[in-house]
Design a protein around this motif. Structure first.
Motif, PDB file in Angstrom:
ATOM      1  N   ALA A 133      38.631  30.154  44.861  1.00  0.00           N
ATOM      2  CA  ALA A 133      38.755  29.063  43.893  1.00  0.00           C
ATOM      3  C   ALA A 133      39.342  27.814  44.532  1.00  0.00           C
ATOM      4  CB  ALA A 133      39.617  29.517  42.714  1.00  0.00           C
ATOM      5  N   ALA A 134      40.383  28.003  45.357  1.00  0.00           N
ATOM      6  CA  ALA A 134      41.017  26.857  46.016  1.00  0.00           C
ATOM      7  C   ALA A 134      40.089  26.217  47.035  1.00  0.00           C
ATOM      8  CB  ALA A 134      42.319  27.310  46.684  1.00  0.00           C
ATOM      9  N   ALA A 135      39.325  27.026  47.752  1.00  0.00           N
ATOM     10  CA  ALA A 135      38.451  26.499  48.802  1.00  0.00           C
ATOM     11  C   ALA A 135      37.318  25.658  48.235  1.00  0.00           C
ATOM     12  CB  ALA A 135      37.891  27.656  49.633  1.00  0.00           C
ATOM     13  N   GLY A 136      36.820  26.036  47.061  1.00  0.00           N
ATOM     14  CA  GLY A 136      35.698  25.301  46.490  1.00  0.00           C
ATOM     15  C   GLY A 136      36.023  24.464  45.287  1.00  0.00           C
ATOM     16  N   GLY A 137      37.297  24.478  44.836  1.00  0.00           N
ATOM     17  CA  GLY A 137      37.676  23.726  43.642  1.00  0.00           C
ATOM     18  C   GLY A 137      37.117  24.325  42.368  1.00  0.00           C
ATOM     19  N   HIS A 138      36.960  25.661  42.329  1.00  0.00           N
ATOM     20  CA  HIS A 138      36.313  26.321  41.196  1.00  0.00           C
ATOM     21  C   HIS A 138      37.302  26.652  40.085  1.00  0.00           C
ATOM     22  CE1 HIS A 138      32.733  26.801  43.659  1.00  0.00           C
ATOM     23  NE2 HIS A 138      33.469  27.360  44.605  1.00  0.00           N
ATOM     24  N   ASN A 139      36.772  26.706  38.864  1.00  0.00           N
ATOM     25  CA  ASN A 139      37.549  27.184  37.725  1.00  0.00           C
ATOM     26  C   ASN A 139      37.625  28.708  37.775  1.00  0.00           C
ATOM     27  OD1 ASN A 139      37.577  24.493  36.771  1.00  0.00           O
ATOM     28  ND2 ASN A 139      35.604  24.811  35.762  1.00  0.00           N
ATOM     29  N   ALA A 140      38.734  29.264  37.283  1.00  0.00           N
ATOM     30  CA  ALA A 140      38.911  30.718  37.314  1.00  0.00           C
ATOM     31  C   ALA A 140      39.703  31.170  36.097  1.00  0.00           C
ATOM     32  CB  ALA A 140      39.631  31.147  38.598  1.00  0.00           C
ATOM     33  N   ILE A 141      39.454  32.405  35.687  1.00  0.00           N
ATOM     34  CA  ILE A 141      40.216  33.016  34.604  1.00  0.00           C
ATOM     35  C   ILE A 141      40.647  34.406  35.052  1.00  0.00           C
ATOM     36  CG2 ILE A 141      38.106  33.854  33.462  1.00  0.00           C
ATOM     37  CD1 ILE A 141      39.610  33.512  30.790  1.00  0.00           C
ATOM     38  N   LEU A 142      41.903  34.729  34.782  1.00  0.00           N
ATOM     39  CA  LEU A 142      42.478  36.028  35.139  1.00  0.00           C
ATOM     40  C   LEU A 142      42.634  36.849  33.865  1.00  0.00           C
ATOM     41  CD1 LEU A 142      45.320  34.785  37.553  1.00  0.00           C
ATOM     42  CD2 LEU A 142      42.939  35.312  38.109  1.00  0.00           C
ATOM     43  N   ILE A 143      42.025  38.038  33.834  1.00  0.00           N
ATOM     44  CA  ILE A 143      42.081  38.905  32.659  1.00  0.00           C
ATOM     45  C   ILE A 143      42.752  40.207  33.059  1.00  0.00           C
ATOM     46  CG2 ILE A 143      40.778  39.875  30.738  1.00  0.00           C
ATOM     47  CD1 ILE A 143      38.814  37.810  33.086  1.00  0.00           C
ATOM     48  N   GLY A 144      43.828  40.553  32.374  1.00  0.00           N
ATOM     49  CA  GLY A 144      44.509  41.791  32.702  1.00  0.00           C
ATOM     50  C   GLY A 144      45.656  42.088  31.759  1.00  0.00           C
ATOM     51  N   PRO A 145      46.268  43.262  31.878  1.00  0.00           N
ATOM     52  CA  PRO A 145      47.333  43.677  30.967  1.00  0.00           C
ATOM     53  C   PRO A 145      48.629  42.914  31.230  1.00  0.00           C
ATOM     54  CG  PRO A 145      47.058  45.289  32.708  1.00  0.00           C
ATOM     55  CD  PRO A 145      45.946  44.296  32.869  1.00  0.00           C
ATOM     56  N   PRO A 146      49.573  42.989  30.304  1.00  0.00           N
ATOM     57  CA  PRO A 146      50.869  42.323  30.515  1.00  0.00           C
ATOM     58  C   PRO A 146      51.583  42.885  31.743  1.00  0.00           C
ATOM     59  CG  PRO A 146      50.624  43.049  28.232  1.00  0.00           C
ATOM     60  CD  PRO A 146      49.494  43.655  28.995  1.00  0.00           C
ATOM     61  N   GLY A 147      52.255  42.012  32.477  1.00  0.00           N
ATOM     62  CA  GLY A 147      53.038  42.445  33.627  1.00  0.00           C
ATOM     63  C   GLY A 147      52.245  42.705  34.885  1.00  0.00           C
ATOM     64  N   ALA A 148      50.952  42.386  34.882  1.00  0.00           N
ATOM     65  CA  ALA A 148      50.129  42.643  36.067  1.00  0.00           C
ATOM     66  C   ALA A 148      50.281  41.541  37.117  1.00  0.00           C
ATOM     67  CB  ALA A 148      48.661  42.789  35.676  1.00  0.00           C
ATOM     68  N   GLY A 149      50.898  40.420  36.739  1.00  0.00           N
ATOM     69  CA  GLY A 149      51.141  39.347  37.705  1.00  0.00           C
ATOM     70  C   GLY A 149      50.234  38.147  37.566  1.00  0.00           C
ATOM     71  N   LYS A 150      49.583  37.974  36.412  1.00  0.00           N
ATOM     72  CA  LYS A 150      48.645  36.862  36.236  1.00  0.00           C
ATOM     73  C   LYS A 150      49.353  35.509  36.376  1.00  0.00           C
ATOM     74  CE  LYS A 150      47.363  38.152  32.091  1.00  0.00           C
ATOM     75  NZ  LYS A 150      48.229  39.343  31.955  1.00  0.00           N
ATOM     76  N   THR A 151      50.447  35.327  35.637  1.00  0.00           N
ATOM     77  CA  THR A 151      51.173  34.055  35.674  1.00  0.00           C
ATOM     78  C   THR A 151      51.802  33.827  37.044  1.00  0.00           C
ATOM     79  OG1 THR A 151      51.650  34.260  33.309  1.00  0.00           O
ATOM     80  CG2 THR A 151      52.978  32.694  34.575  1.00  0.00           C
ATOM     81  N   MET A 152      52.328  34.887  37.632  1.00  0.00           N
ATOM     82  CA  MET A 152      52.950  34.788  38.952  1.00  0.00           C
ATOM     83  C   MET A 152      51.936  34.314  39.999  1.00  0.00           C
ATOM     84  SD  MET A 152      55.056  37.777  40.938  1.00  0.00           S
ATOM     85  CE  MET A 152      56.086  37.430  42.363  1.00  0.00           C
ATOM     86  N   LEU A 153      50.745  34.853  39.943  1.00  0.00           N
ATOM     87  CA  LEU A 153      49.702  34.447  40.875  1.00  0.00           C
ATOM     88  C   LEU A 153      49.245  33.018  40.614  1.00  0.00           C
ATOM     89  CD1 LEU A 153      47.733  37.794  40.757  1.00  0.00           C
ATOM     90  CD2 LEU A 153      48.518  36.730  42.885  1.00  0.00           C
ATOM     91  N   ALA A 154      49.090  32.669  39.334  1.00  0.00           N
ATOM     92  CA  ALA A 154      48.624  31.328  38.991  1.00  0.00           C
ATOM     93  C   ALA A 154      49.605  30.258  39.460  1.00  0.00           C
ATOM     94  CB  ALA A 154      48.409  31.230  37.482  1.00  0.00           C
ATOM     95  N   GLN A 155      50.893  30.518  39.313  1.00  0.00           N
ATOM     96  CA  GLN A 155      51.893  29.538  39.707  1.00  0.00           C
ATOM     97  C   GLN A 155      51.897  29.289  41.208  1.00  0.00           C
ATOM     98  OE1 GLN A 155      55.393  31.381  38.056  1.00  0.00           O
ATOM     99  NE2 GLN A 155      55.229  30.281  36.109  1.00  0.00           N
ATOM    100  N   ARG A 156      51.344  30.202  41.973  1.00  0.00           N
ATOM    101  CA  ARG A 156      51.315  30.049  43.425  1.00  0.00           C
ATOM    102  C   ARG A 156      50.010  29.475  43.940  1.00  0.00           C
ATOM    103  NH1 ARG A 156      55.050  33.138  41.833  1.00  0.00           N
ATOM    104  NH2 ARG A 156      56.884  33.680  43.110  1.00  0.00           N
TER     105      ARG A 156
END
Length: 509
Positions: A208-231
């Motif tokens: 996503a970063a290399a091409g400037g693409h939009n992305a969506i993360l789907i997963g259960p609570p506590g899997a690290g979605k927000t943590m990954l997005a913030q980085r």
């Protein structure tokens, strides 16, 4: 005596030069202000009178007319105080008026004559330079921002007396030197090495970063979605000078630029709360201002818990995601704001969060799951390039001593891929990465061999993908090939791009 000074009006993220004519005559004793001023501009008479009297002078007690041209443009805000005050002082003979025509002035005055900050200084400086002004006089806190525009001379002032002295004694003020920040050496408090496991998610965000693409993360609570997005910002390439100027203009107009800042050094990362209104997201208001999607220009807009946003709010993003700009239309005018952002979203797969969980059972009925997923419309999901399923982190990953890859190493690969794209699109204005190319350019730069063409055909038929999804897969596969250093798209690149369309599969929607 008629004296002319010059100011600026901000429309969208650009500036328009305003001519301020001041006529002080001996007939009458009233103060008139014309040229479609708003209430804040009309109230400047009292602020200017107090500021001038603080210097030991008096406002003219004769007929004074202030005209702000062009009259068809509404003048808003208190930033016209300084050019009006200098015009009155010049028309009254308190300071020489022969040099006014070479300078553009803007600044709000306090009652004691102090010059207060304004918005849009960079846009004003760019416009002044284009129209051939010699210099720009504005508040000291905005000076570094405007000083990036050369060879325009920028003078930062803190008090009305400094401006009077500048025009009375040329050379009393020195231009502010431009001090561009080192955009390639920005630092971050977060790092991808903080995240244990989740290597497939890191790979998707790298794409996503290399091409400037939009992305969506789907997963259960506590899997690290927000943590990954913030980085994600830690692996994005540094802003180019042109991107930094465009981003700084938007933040300056919105009043979001830090004091004494020259350029925005980091790519923006905006994370609005799900209670945001559609106007706050896309921009607007009685005096249109840029919204969150414009503040995220050349950066990331992160929408955490996507289904919790109002559907109306999400739907207004559909057109900006395609056109990379948003148009705010009013009865008298229409204003364009740039909106070239990466959309990164996260969501649970169902209300309880455990649908498709490998270990925990979902407590939601099929109807509840479908209703929850339907909060996000299909057309919006169709505009998201990568659908990434986030699985829970294994205990062995959490407790293991394996050293995770640092953001700096991932960023180096992203920068290398972006350099390939920059060379590819060097002759196309406004195109910096694969995600920004249109359908016509896509056919030119994403040619497929027969085996890739057949693979994509099978995926389109089996998943019943739309024409837009077809374009998205081509763009993502082109980015994967760039990361691999390949001049052509191969079957491995195409297959990886196709597997990032998980929400198009039967069983999700």
């Amino acid at each position: 005596m008629i004296v002319k000074t010059f100011g600026s009006a901000i429309r969208g993220v650009d500036a328009i030069t305003i001519t301020i004519e001041v006529n002080v005559s001996q007939q009458g004793n009233r103060f008139y202000m014309v040229g479609l001023p708003d209430s804040a501009v009309k109230e400047s008479e009292r602020r200017i009178e107090s500021a001038i009297s603080h210097l030991g002078f008096r406002m003219p007690r004769t007929r004074t007319v202030v005209n702000m041209a062009p009259a068809a443009i509404r003048k808003a805000g208190a930033a016209y105080d300084l050019p009006i005050a200098i015009g009155i002082l010049g028309a009254s003979g308190k300071i020489p008026a022969d040099a006014f025509g070479r300078y553009l002035l803007m600044g709000e005055l306090s009652l004691d004559g102090s010059v207060l900050p304004v918005r849009g200084a960079l846009s004003m400086a760019i416009q002044a330079q284009q129209e051939g002004f010699k210099g720009l006089v504005l508040p000291a806190v905005n000076a570094l921002e405007a000083a990036m525009v050369r060879p325009l001379e920028v003078y930062g002032v803190s008090h009305l007396s400094e401006v009077m002295q500048f025009f009375s004694q040329p050379g009393s003020l020195k231009p502010v030197p431009a001090v561009p920040p080192e955009r390639s050496c920005v630092t971050f408090d977060l790092d991808f090495s903080d995240v244990k496991g989740q290597h497939n998610i890191k790979r998707a965000l790298e794409i996503a970063a290399a091409g400037g693409h939009n992305a969506i993360l789907i997963g259960p609570p506590g899997a690290g979605k927000t943590m990954l997005a913030q980085r994600l910002p830690t692996i994005l390439p540094p802003l180019t000078l042109q991107e930094a100027l465009e981003t700084t203009k938007i933040h300056s107009v919105a009043g979001k630029l830090p004091q004494h800042a020259s350029l925005v050094a980091k790519r923006p990362f905006r994370s609005p709360h799900h209670t945001i209104s559609d106007t706050a997201l896309v921009g607007g208001g009685s005096q249109p201002q840029p919204g969150e999607i414009s503040l995220a220009h050349h950066g990331v807009l992160f929408l955490d818990e996507l289904p919790e946003f109002k559907r109306q709010v999400l739907e207004v993003m559909r057109q900006p995601l395609e056109e990379r700009r948003v148009t705010i239309s009013r009865a008298r005018s229409a204003i364009d704001f740039p909106a070239g952002f990466m959309l990164l979203a996260s969501m649970n797969p169902c209300p309880c969060g455990y649908f498709n969980h490998p270990e925990k059972a979902c407590s939601c009925s099929p109807g509840m799951v479908q209703k929850y997923l339907n909060r996000v419309s299909g057309p919006l999901l169709d505009r998201i390039d990568l659908h990434v399923e986030v699985t829970p982190v294994a205990f062995s990953d959490l407790t293991g001593h394996r050293e995770e890859e640092k953001s700096a190493f991932i960023r180096d690969r992203v920068i290398a891929a972006r350099e390939v794209q920059a060379a590819r699109y060097a002759g196309i204005a406004g195109i910096y990465c694969n995600a920004q190319v249109n359908s016509q350019q896509l056919r030119e730069y994403c040619t497929l061999p027969d085996n890739c063409h057949q693979l994509l055909k099978n995926a389109i038929q089996q998943l019943k993908l739309s024409a837009r999804a077809y374009d998205r897969i081509l763009k993502v596969s082109r980015t994967i090939a760039d990361l691999a250093g390949s001049d052509s798209i191969g079957t491995a690149h195409m297959a990886e791009a196709i597997q990032y369309r998980s929400l198009d599969r039967e069983g999700w929607r």
